[in-house]
Design a protein around this motif. Sequence first.
Motif, PDB file in Angstrom:
ATOM      1  N   TYR A 104      -2.112   4.946 -12.465  1.00 52.83           N
ATOM      2  CA  TYR A 104      -2.112   6.028 -11.491  1.00 52.83           C
ATOM      3  C   TYR A 104      -2.402   5.437 -10.105  1.00 52.83           C
ATOM      4  CZ  TYR A 104      -2.737   9.350 -15.390  1.00 52.83           C
ATOM      5  OH  TYR A 104      -2.586  10.093 -16.537  1.00 52.83           O
ATOM      6  N   PHE A 105      -1.681   5.917  -9.099  1.00 51.86           N
ATOM      7  CA  PHE A 105      -1.910   5.474  -7.726  1.00 51.86           C
ATOM      8  C   PHE A 105      -2.269   6.671  -6.849  1.00 51.86           C
ATOM      9  CE2 PHE A 105       0.367   1.765  -9.155  1.00 51.86           C
ATOM     10  CZ  PHE A 105      -0.152   0.730  -8.385  1.00 51.86           C
ATOM     11  N   SER A 106      -3.198   6.452  -5.949  1.00 51.37           N
ATOM     12  CA  SER A 106      -3.527   7.475  -4.968  1.00 51.37           C
ATOM     13  C   SER A 106      -2.497   7.461  -3.848  1.00 51.37           C
ATOM     14  CB  SER A 106      -4.911   7.190  -4.371  1.00 51.37           C
ATOM     15  OG  SER A 106      -4.861   6.044  -3.516  1.00 51.37           O
ATOM     16  N   LEU A 107      -2.595   8.434  -2.973  1.00 51.03           N
ATOM     17  CA  LEU A 107      -1.880   8.376  -1.703  1.00 51.03           C
ATOM     18  C   LEU A 107      -2.418   7.188  -0.899  1.00 51.03           C
ATOM     19  CD1 LEU A 107      -1.984  12.182  -0.806  1.00 51.03           C
ATOM     20  CD2 LEU A 107       0.057  10.876  -1.458  1.00 51.03           C
ATOM     21  N   PRO A 108      -1.744   6.802   0.177  1.00 52.10           N
ATOM     22  CA  PRO A 108      -2.220   5.659   0.973  1.00 52.10           C
ATOM     23  C   PRO A 108      -3.644   5.857   1.490  1.00 52.10           C
ATOM     24  CG  PRO A 108       0.034   6.192   1.564  1.00 52.10           C
ATOM     25  CD  PRO A 108      -0.431   7.279   0.650  1.00 52.10           C
ATOM     26  N   VAL A 109      -4.452   4.808   1.317  1.00 48.30           N
ATOM     27  CA  VAL A 109      -5.836   4.819   1.786  1.00 48.30           C
ATOM     28  C   VAL A 109      -5.989   4.003   3.064  1.00 48.30           C
ATOM     29  CG1 VAL A 109      -8.233   4.209   1.216  1.00 48.30           C
ATOM     30  CG2 VAL A 109      -6.707   5.131  -0.559  1.00 48.30           C
ATOM     31  N   ASN A 110      -5.255   2.883   3.139  1.00 50.77           N
ATOM     32  CA  ASN A 110      -5.346   2.049   4.339  1.00 50.77           C
ATOM     33  C   ASN A 110      -4.017   1.391   4.668  1.00 50.77           C
ATOM     34  OD1 ASN A 110      -5.556  -0.256   2.397  1.00 50.77           O
ATOM     35  ND2 ASN A 110      -7.635   0.494   2.167  1.00 50.77           N
ATOM     36  N   PHE A 111      -3.854   1.097   5.934  1.00 48.50           N
ATOM     37  CA  PHE A 111      -2.631   0.495   6.459  1.00 48.50           C
ATOM     38  C   PHE A 111      -3.005  -0.798   7.176  1.00 48.50           C
ATOM     39  CE2 PHE A 111      -1.946   4.952   5.957  1.00 48.50           C
ATOM     40  CZ  PHE A 111      -0.604   5.133   5.651  1.00 48.50           C
ATOM     41  N   TYR A 112      -2.393  -1.894   6.748  1.00 47.80           N
ATOM     42  CA  TYR A 112      -2.680  -3.216   7.313  1.00 47.80           C
ATOM     43  C   TYR A 112      -1.407  -3.826   7.894  1.00 47.80           C
ATOM     44  CZ  TYR A 112      -7.402  -4.652   5.806  1.00 47.80           C
ATOM     45  OH  TYR A 112      -8.745  -4.806   5.679  1.00 47.80           O
ATOM     46  N   TRP A 113      -1.548  -4.541   9.000  1.00 45.48           N
ATOM     47  CA  TRP A 113      -0.430  -5.372   9.430  1.00 45.48           C
ATOM     48  C   TRP A 113      -0.159  -6.368   8.314  1.00 45.48           C
ATOM     49  CZ3 TRP A 113       1.638  -2.629  12.764  1.00 45.48           C
ATOM     50  CH2 TRP A 113       0.999  -2.112  13.881  1.00 45.48           C
ATOM     51  N   ALA A 114       1.094  -6.572   7.985  1.00 49.44           N
ATOM     52  CA  ALA A 114       1.482  -7.300   6.780  1.00 49.44           C
ATOM     53  C   ALA A 114       1.133  -8.782   6.856  1.00 49.44           C
ATOM     54  CB  ALA A 114       2.970  -7.121   6.522  1.00 49.44           C
ATOM     55  N   GLU A 274      -3.504  -3.347  19.970  1.00 47.44           N
ATOM     56  CA  GLU A 274      -2.766  -2.945  18.770  1.00 47.44           C
ATOM     57  C   GLU A 274      -2.984  -1.474  18.414  1.00 47.44           C
ATOM     58  OE1 GLU A 274      -3.700  -5.582  15.575  1.00 47.44           O
ATOM     59  OE2 GLU A 274      -2.980  -7.359  16.620  1.00 47.44           O
ATOM     60  N   HIS A 275      -3.867  -0.787  19.132  1.00 42.09           N
ATOM     61  CA  HIS A 275      -4.214   0.583  18.772  1.00 42.09           C
ATOM     62  C   HIS A 275      -3.016   1.530  18.825  1.00 42.09           C
ATOM     63  CE1 HIS A 275      -8.857   0.288  19.423  1.00 42.09           C
ATOM     64  NE2 HIS A 275      -8.385  -0.648  18.634  1.00 42.09           N
ATOM     65  N   SER A 276      -2.287   1.492  19.908  1.00 46.27           N
ATOM     66  CA  SER A 276      -1.176   2.436  20.058  1.00 46.27           C
ATOM     67  C   SER A 276      -0.083   2.164  19.036  1.00 46.27           C
ATOM     68  CB  SER A 276      -0.613   2.378  21.480  1.00 46.27           C
ATOM     69  OG  SER A 276      -0.124   1.086  21.777  1.00 46.27           O
ATOM     70  N   LEU A 277       0.127   0.886  18.696  1.00 46.03           N
ATOM     71  CA  LEU A 277       1.158   0.532  17.716  1.00 46.03           C
ATOM     72  C   LEU A 277       0.819   1.098  16.343  1.00 46.03           C
ATOM     73  CD1 LEU A 277       1.877  -3.207  18.650  1.00 46.03           C
ATOM     74  CD2 LEU A 277       3.419  -1.267  18.946  1.00 46.03           C
ATOM     75  N   LEU A 278      -0.417   0.898  15.906  1.00 43.72           N
ATOM     76  CA  LEU A 278      -0.783   1.385  14.580  1.00 43.72           C
ATOM     77  C   LEU A 278      -0.871   2.913  14.565  1.00 43.72           C
ATOM     78  CD1 LEU A 278      -1.425   0.412  11.724  1.00 43.72           C
ATOM     79  CD2 LEU A 278      -3.832   0.741  12.257  1.00 43.72           C
ATOM     80  N   LYS A 279      -1.374   3.504  15.635  1.00 48.00           N
ATOM     81  CA  LYS A 279      -1.440   4.959  15.707  1.00 48.00           C
ATOM     82  C   LYS A 279      -0.046   5.563  15.584  1.00 48.00           C
ATOM     83  CE  LYS A 279      -2.974   8.805  18.611  1.00 48.00           C
ATOM     84  NZ  LYS A 279      -3.581   9.214  19.892  1.00 48.00           N
ATOM     85  N   SER A 280       0.914   4.981  16.277  1.00 52.53           N
ATOM     86  CA  SER A 280       2.284   5.467  16.209  1.00 52.53           C
ATOM     87  C   SER A 280       2.853   5.313  14.810  1.00 52.53           C
ATOM     88  CB  SER A 280       3.156   4.717  17.223  1.00 52.53           C
ATOM     89  OG  SER A 280       4.506   5.113  17.124  1.00 52.53           O
ATOM     90  N   TYR A 281       2.575   4.158  14.175  1.00 55.29           N
ATOM     91  CA  TYR A 281       3.076   3.927  12.821  1.00 55.29           C
ATOM     92  C   TYR A 281       2.494   4.959  11.852  1.00 55.29           C
ATOM     93  CZ  TYR A 281       4.311   1.776   8.416  1.00 55.29           C
ATOM     94  OH  TYR A 281       4.825   1.561   7.156  1.00 55.29           O
TER      95      TYR A 281
END
Length: 294
Positions: A104-114, A274-281
């Motif tokens: 079972y997988f949850s919805l996304p919890v965190n987003f990282y630059w790859a 990097e704030h605006s980039l991740l916020k937009s993503y």
Amino acid sequence: MSCSDRLAGLFLIAACTFSESLNAHGVHIYLDDQLDYELFSSGDQQPLNIAGATNMFVLSQVEDIVVHYVKSSRKRAIKSLQQSNVAACNINMIKNEQRKSDYYFSLPVNFYWAHKLYSHHDLSKATDGVLNAEGEITSLPALFDAYDKSAIVIAENFSYGDFLDKQLASINAGNLILRGGADHYQTVYRMFISNRVDFLLNYPAEFHRYSNKVDLPIRSYHIAGSPKVIIGHFMCNKTPTSKQFIATVNGILLNSYGGNAFLQAHLDYLPNEEHSLLKSYLEQYIKRNVHIKR
């Protein structure tokens, strides 16, 4: 009391007993990072990275299931998920094709630059075919065609996502150094930084975490075609309590997406530029993929 009333009462008792049994052992969350273990088990420490902040944000709101934190290597944790009848989960897991049917997988919890490739070599001096016109690694197999005597260290029982997993599977085994055990981020970083291997795949945030954000004479490269962002999830074995836990986590996330607290749990650990980039993503991802509860 009529027969039907007695039957209804028995069903109610059975339902309550079943509910209690679901929570008798709670859910075991396996942590292979010592800092994560100290963060979640102590309750009096502050997060040091996006993963810690986002997972704490969610777990602090879980109220209907007892959560037990267990320090474990990734290999032992995966084995426990596969063999245990007790609800068990890992955090920060990539949802790849191989895992989808088993857990079972949850919805996304965190987003990282790859992941980026970290190198002791200046690859701009490599033979043709290693870098493309944008300065990206054309592919990991192409890299090791040119550096066939070199090695890359990767974490054992760790997925880098379908795209990179496929490329890693195409590399000669002699070019791969696998490292297991607990605290794998730190283990692979130390092996690379001590010049025991030439290359490392790592999240930029984790690399800078262990380098204490000090500039080092290391070069880093994107890999052409690889995802720009990696998404982490709770991954749990398939038990009734695990299913209940995932539903609880998803409810918390659906109520949190688009809110400042969830966003800030990411931005607090990124450079300002990097704030605006991740916020937009995040905004675009949630808009495309998630129906938010209001």
